[in-house]
Structures are given as structure tokens and as C-alpha cells.
Design an enzyme around this catalytic site. Structure first.
Site, PDB file in Angstrom:
ATOM      1  N   HIS A  56      98.916  38.755  84.437  1.00 22.72           N
ATOM      2  CA  HIS A  56      99.363  40.131  84.679  1.00 22.72           C
ATOM      3  C   HIS A  56     100.067  40.137  86.042  1.00 22.72           C
ATOM      4  O   HIS A  56      99.720  39.334  86.911  1.00 22.72           O
ATOM      5  CB  HIS A  56      98.105  41.015  84.724  1.00 22.72           C
ATOM      6  CG  HIS A  56      98.347  42.491  84.781  1.00 22.72           C
ATOM      7  ND1 HIS A  56      98.666  43.142  85.953  1.00 22.72           N
ATOM      8  CD2 HIS A  56      98.289  43.452  83.825  1.00 22.72           C
ATOM      9  CE1 HIS A  56      98.783  44.439  85.703  1.00 22.72           C
ATOM     10  NE2 HIS A  56      98.567  44.656  84.426  1.00 22.72           N
ATOM     11  N   ASP A  62      90.596  36.713  87.061  1.00 30.49           N
ATOM     12  CA  ASP A  62      90.952  38.090  86.747  1.00 30.49           C
ATOM     13  C   ASP A  62      90.174  38.456  85.481  1.00 30.49           C
ATOM     14  O   ASP A  62      90.505  38.004  84.385  1.00 30.49           O
ATOM     15  CB  ASP A  62      92.470  38.175  86.533  1.00 30.49           C
ATOM     16  CG  ASP A  62      92.903  39.536  85.995  1.00 30.49           C
ATOM     17  OD1 ASP A  62      92.033  40.334  85.604  1.00 30.49           O
ATOM     18  OD2 ASP A  62      94.124  39.781  85.941  1.00 30.49           O
ATOM     19  N   GLN A  66      90.239  42.068  81.457  1.00 29.68           N
ATOM     20  CA  GLN A  66      90.047  42.203  80.008  1.00 29.68           C
ATOM     21  C   GLN A  66      88.744  41.560  79.550  1.00 29.68           C
ATOM     22  O   GLN A  66      88.105  42.043  78.608  1.00 29.68           O
ATOM     23  CB  GLN A  66      91.218  41.549  79.255  1.00 29.68           C
ATOM     24  CG  GLN A  66      92.571  42.157  79.558  1.00 29.68           C
ATOM     25  CD  GLN A  66      92.717  43.597  79.078  1.00 29.68           C
ATOM     26  OE1 GLN A  66      92.073  44.002  78.099  1.00 29.68           O
ATOM     27  NE2 GLN A  66      93.531  44.374  79.756  1.00 29.68           N
ATOM     28  N   LYS A 107      88.581  49.591  82.170  1.00 28.13           N
ATOM     29  CA  LYS A 107      88.754  48.777  80.948  1.00 28.13           C
ATOM     30  C   LYS A 107      87.397  48.557  80.281  1.00 28.13           C
ATOM     31  O   LYS A 107      87.277  47.848  79.305  1.00 28.13           O
ATOM     32  CB  LYS A 107      89.333  47.406  81.290  1.00 28.13           C
ATOM     33  CG  LYS A 107      90.492  47.417  82.241  1.00 28.13           C
ATOM     34  CD  LYS A 107      91.796  47.267  81.537  1.00 28.13           C
ATOM     35  CE  LYS A 107      92.908  47.053  82.541  1.00 28.13           C
ATOM     36  NZ  LYS A 107      94.177  47.524  82.056  1.00 28.13           N
ATOM     37  N   CYS A 125     103.121  44.413  81.702  1.00 30.45           N
ATOM     38  CA  CYS A 125     103.004  43.872  83.069  1.00 30.45           C
ATOM     39  C   CYS A 125     102.886  42.355  83.060  1.00 30.45           C
ATOM     40  O   CYS A 125     102.159  41.778  83.893  1.00 30.45           O
ATOM     41  CB  CYS A 125     101.835  44.504  83.835  1.00 30.45           C
ATOM     42  SG  CYS A 125     102.017  46.245  84.111  1.00 30.45           S
TER      43      CYS A 125
HETATM   44  N1  PLP Z   1      94.797  42.075  85.051  1.00 27.98           N
HETATM   45  C1  PLP Z   1      94.850  42.272  83.728  1.00 27.98           C
HETATM   46  C2  PLP Z   1      94.726  41.109  82.802  1.00 27.98           C
HETATM   47  C3  PLP Z   1      95.017  43.568  83.225  1.00 27.98           C
HETATM   48  O1  PLP Z   1      95.053  43.764  81.902  1.00 27.98           O
HETATM   49  C4  PLP Z   1      95.129  44.646  84.137  1.00 27.98           C
HETATM   50  C5  PLP Z   1      95.385  46.017  83.643  1.00 27.98           C
HETATM   51  O2  PLP Z   1      96.105  46.215  82.688  1.00 27.98           O
HETATM   52  C6  PLP Z   1      95.033  44.385  85.505  1.00 27.98           C
HETATM   53  C7  PLP Z   1      94.879  43.089  85.919  1.00 27.98           C
HETATM   54  C8  PLP Z   1      95.078  45.492  86.511  1.00 27.98           C
HETATM   55  O3  PLP Z   1      93.814  46.105  86.534  1.00 27.98           O
HETATM   56  P1  PLP Z   1      93.535  47.502  87.288  1.00 27.98           P
HETATM   57  O4  PLP Z   1      94.144  48.562  86.425  1.00 27.98           O
HETATM   58  O5  PLP Z   1      92.031  47.585  87.325  1.00 27.98           O
HETATM   59  O6  PLP Z   1      94.131  47.412  88.637  1.00 27.98           O
END
Ligand code: PLP
Length: 408
Positions: free
Chosen positions: A124, A201, A204, A227, A367
């Protein structure tokens, strides 16, 4: 659990019981954000009706109450991810802030010119840009693990990238665009063998998979409340105590200090050293209810149900009428996220036509623009399933896709 249990779970989510564009809402945009159970909504309402007070610094009853509830969420997330200590869990705004915190503190202190940071093709943007920024500042090098056409990491290539200059591997556990579950335990072991740290990260992963940071031995894990059936604006950075203690503060202000004078300021202990200013108290408190909800249902049941939705969707996609639908992301190990494109149609148009039938999906690059480039795509349509979705809803999606395919 069975269908009756899913129906019971659905009653806990008020938002699901509405019509959109004259059709019952089918919410398949769970990878973007999940809906919230009534317990989370009521906890927020209760907090502002009865308990609202700033935490940690006052002698009065409301402050004691809100502090206790705030710290209770910390204990709940500690046990949810099996951290050794609650102090290793820092509250942030979300995964984006958790990653930036590590980039701006740990990496800024420990990454030197010529050092290397490894990420993957399927990150992302929030796990790309902070590392690009620090690499530019420090004259460090960003390396990228490639993937195959199914959306799986090429682990042989990862082996080749690892070397003593590797300072950090920052890797998405579960891809938001493809659903791929990455072999993070193997990645962590290999990275540690060359002395590198690993940041996962978990945006998900945490809603679908069991999380045990001690078993994984990751150095950092980033979690997002929204999420995970919780409120927006709340996240967690897990870090090993030893690392967090070595890191400089992220932001200066109230709460993160021990003592302040104009000559010198000393910093608070973890986690408070990283929690400057008044945090998002009400939402952190409500986040506990989301974690309780997931714990009550159990990750085994969640995975079982979500996997059956994904399997059903992919089975229906095999029909002759849907042969123009091309799934993107076909890894062997994956969660209930399915991207797809329809030959000759723009993903945005497909999203609009589904919305007209009450079906909410995500369209675009998710993203993950470098990942889209890897597949020579501008974007995809993404259906992502959660615990409250049903087989019947999946059928509604494929029925609508059949109609859309006929318009080509
Ligand atoms: N990383 C991944 C894999 C995501 O799917 C997302 C959100 O879509 C993020 C990071 C960003 O997360 P946050 O909305 O908690 O900042």
C-alpha cells in the site's frame, strides 16, 4: 456456527439494514473499512454521554474512569496480538501513522547512507512513501521484492536482495488489493539472519488471521481499528520494548515528557513517550468493543466463513456467462479479497453499475499504483468479504456481473 449465526451477527450491524438505490445494501468494501457493531456505536455514545474527560492527568472521577477504559483497550489489544507487555502497544491514528512513526524515529536514527530497506511490489502507498522519504533523506536504498502473476512473492528474489546492508524489511502481511497472505514468518527469520528488523503492515491481516507477535518475532506490527470493526482514527503500533526504548520521540508535547524546563526536557516511559497530546480517547475506548466482538466470534469461525464466501465467488466466476471477468490475485494462500477486471470495460463504470443495484465495491488502484503497474492495469474492481456477508449476497454480485457483461 451456521447461517443462523451469520443472520444473528448481521443483526448486530445496524447499517446493513437499509436500501441503497432501491435495493438492499450489499457491502463488499470491507478492505477499505469494515462496518461497526452496535456495541462499538453504543460505547462511543456512552463515553460522550457519561464518561468524557481527559485522561492520565486529573484527580476527578470522570478522568479516572476514562483513563481506566483507555488503558483497558491497551490490555485488550496486547492480548489480541499476544504482545509480551501492554506498554509495547502505542496508540496512533492508524496504520499510516504507525508506519510513519517508525520511519521518522527508528529509521531516522538507525538508517545510514548506503543502507538498504526492502519492501514488496504489493505494498500500500503508506508502506512505500515513508520509506522513500527516509531513503532520500539518508541516501539509503529502497529495494523491492518482485511477485509472480498470481500475486505471490518471489522468495528466491528476496533471498538475493537480503545482505548485511539490509536494515529493515517492511512488508504487508496481507495485500489489500490481491488478498495474498505473505509468508511473514519465513521473511522475519531470513531478515533476522542478516541482522535486519522487520515491520509488518497488518492493516488487512488482523481482521482475518490469528496474530501472535511473539511467535512471529516481528519487530513492529501496525494495526488499524477501522479495518477491524472499530472506529476510524485509531491504530496501534506494536514494537519490541527494547526497540521502542532506543527510539527518539515522534512528536513533542504534553504527556510524552517526564519533566520540562527551558534548559532540558526528559521524556516519559513507553508507551507515553510516543503519545504526545490528547489522544482519540472515545474511539480508543470503543475499539475495545470491536476487539471483544472479534474475540467472541473467534478467528477460526471468521476465517472459515470468509473463505467459503471467497470460494463460492470464484466458483461462480467460472460460469460461461462470466468468462470476460478476469480475477486479479490468485495466490494459493489468500483472504477473502478478490480483485477483478472485465475485458473492454472500465472498472469505475462497473463500480457505478453495481452501486445502482445496491452493491458497494471498491474500484481504482487501491493505493497500490506500483502493483497495478506490475499487472499493466490502471485499476481493478475489488470485492472484499467480511463476517456479516452471505452467500446470497455473493450470488447477487455475480448476477449483476452477468448483466454487466451482457452490456459489453
Ligand atoms: N496498509 C494496507 C494494506 C491497507 O489496506 C491500508 C488501508 O487501506 C493501510 C495500510 C492504511 O491504513 P490506515 O487507514 O489505518 O492508515
Amino acid at each position: 456456527m451456521n447461517i443462523a449465526d451469520i443472520e444473528k451477527i448481521r443483526t448486530l450491524f445496524p447499517i446493513l439494514h437499509q436500501e441503497v438505490n432501491g435495493h438492499p445494501l450489499v457491502y463488499f468494501d470491507n478492505a477499505a473499512t469494515t462496518q461497526k457493531p452496535i456495541s462499538v456505536i453504543e460505547a462511543l455514545d456512552k463515553y460522550y454521554r457519561f464518561d468524557n474527560a481527559n485522561i492520565h492527568r486529573a484527580a476527578h472521577t470522570l478522568a479516572a474512569r476514562s483513563t481506566e477504559m483507555f488503558e483497558d483497550t491497551r490490555k485488550t489489544i496486547q492480548s489480541f496480538i499476544n504482545a509480551k507487555e501492554a506498554e509495547e502497544c502505542i496508540f496512533t491514528k492508524g496504520v499510516t501513522e504507525s508506519i510513519n512513526l517508525v520511519a521518522q524515529t527508528w529509521a531516522r536514527k538507525f538508517v545510514q547512507a548506503g543502507d538498504e530497506i526492502i519492501i514488496t511490489t504489493m505494498e500500500h502507498h503508506s508502506n512505500i512513501v515513508p520509506w522513500q522519504m527516509i531513503c532520500e533523506e539518508k541516501s539509503a536504498i529502497l529495494r523491492v521484492i518482485p511477485i509472480n502473476d498470481s500475486g505471490e512473492l518471489l522468495m528466491d528474489e528476496f533471498d538475493k536482495l537480503l545482505n548485511p546492508k539490509t536494515k529493515l524489511v517492511a512488508c504487508v502481511w496481507v495485500s489489500n488489493a490481491l488478498g495474498t497472505i505473505n509468508p511473514v514468518k519465513e521473511i522475519i527469520q531470513k531478515a533476522h539472519a542478516v541482522g535486519a528488523k522487520v515491520l509488518l503492515d497488518g492493516a488487512q491481516a488482523c481482521s482475518h488471521l490469528k496474530v501472535d507477535v511473539q511467535d512471529l518475532d516481528c519487530d513492529f506490527l501496525c494495526v488499524s481499528s477501522h479495518k477491524l470493526y472499530g472506529p476510524t482514527g485509531v491504530g496501534v503500533l506494536y514494537g519490541k520494548r527494547q526497540l521502542l526504548e532506543m527510539m527518539p520521540p515522534y512528536q513533542g508535547g504534553g504527556e510524552m515528557i517526564k519533566e520540562v524546563s527551558f534548559e532540558k526536557t526528559t521524556y516519559n516511559e513507553i508507551p507515553y513517550k510516543f503519545e504526545a497530546g490528547t489522544p482519540n480517547i472515545g474511539d480508543v475506548i470503543a475499539f475495545k468493543k470491536a476487539l471483544d466482538f472479534v474475540n467472541e466470534i473467534g478467528k477460526d469461525f471468521i476465517a472459515h466463513h470468509e473463505n467459503s464466501l471467497l470460494a463460492y465467488f470464484n466458483e461462480l466466476l467460472l460460469s460461461e456467462e462470466l468468462k470476460a471477468v478476469k480475477p486479479i490475485g490468485t495466490a494459493k494462500e489468500k483472504v477473502s479479497v478478490q480483485s477483478f477486471v472485465i475485458e473492454g470495460m472500465h472498472h469505475f463504470d462497473i463500480g457505478m453499475m453495481l452501486d445502482a443495484r445496491g452493491i458497494a465495491v471498491r474500484t481504482g488502484h487501491h493505493c497500490t499504483q506500483p502493483l497495478m503497474n506490475r499487472f499493466s492495469l490502471e485499476g481493478t474492481v475489488r470485492a472484499s468479504f467480511a463476517i456479516y456477508n452471505t452467500l446470497d449476497e455473493v450470488k447477487k454480485l455475480t448476477d449483476s456481473l452477468i448483466r454487466i457483461c451482457k452490456l459489453r
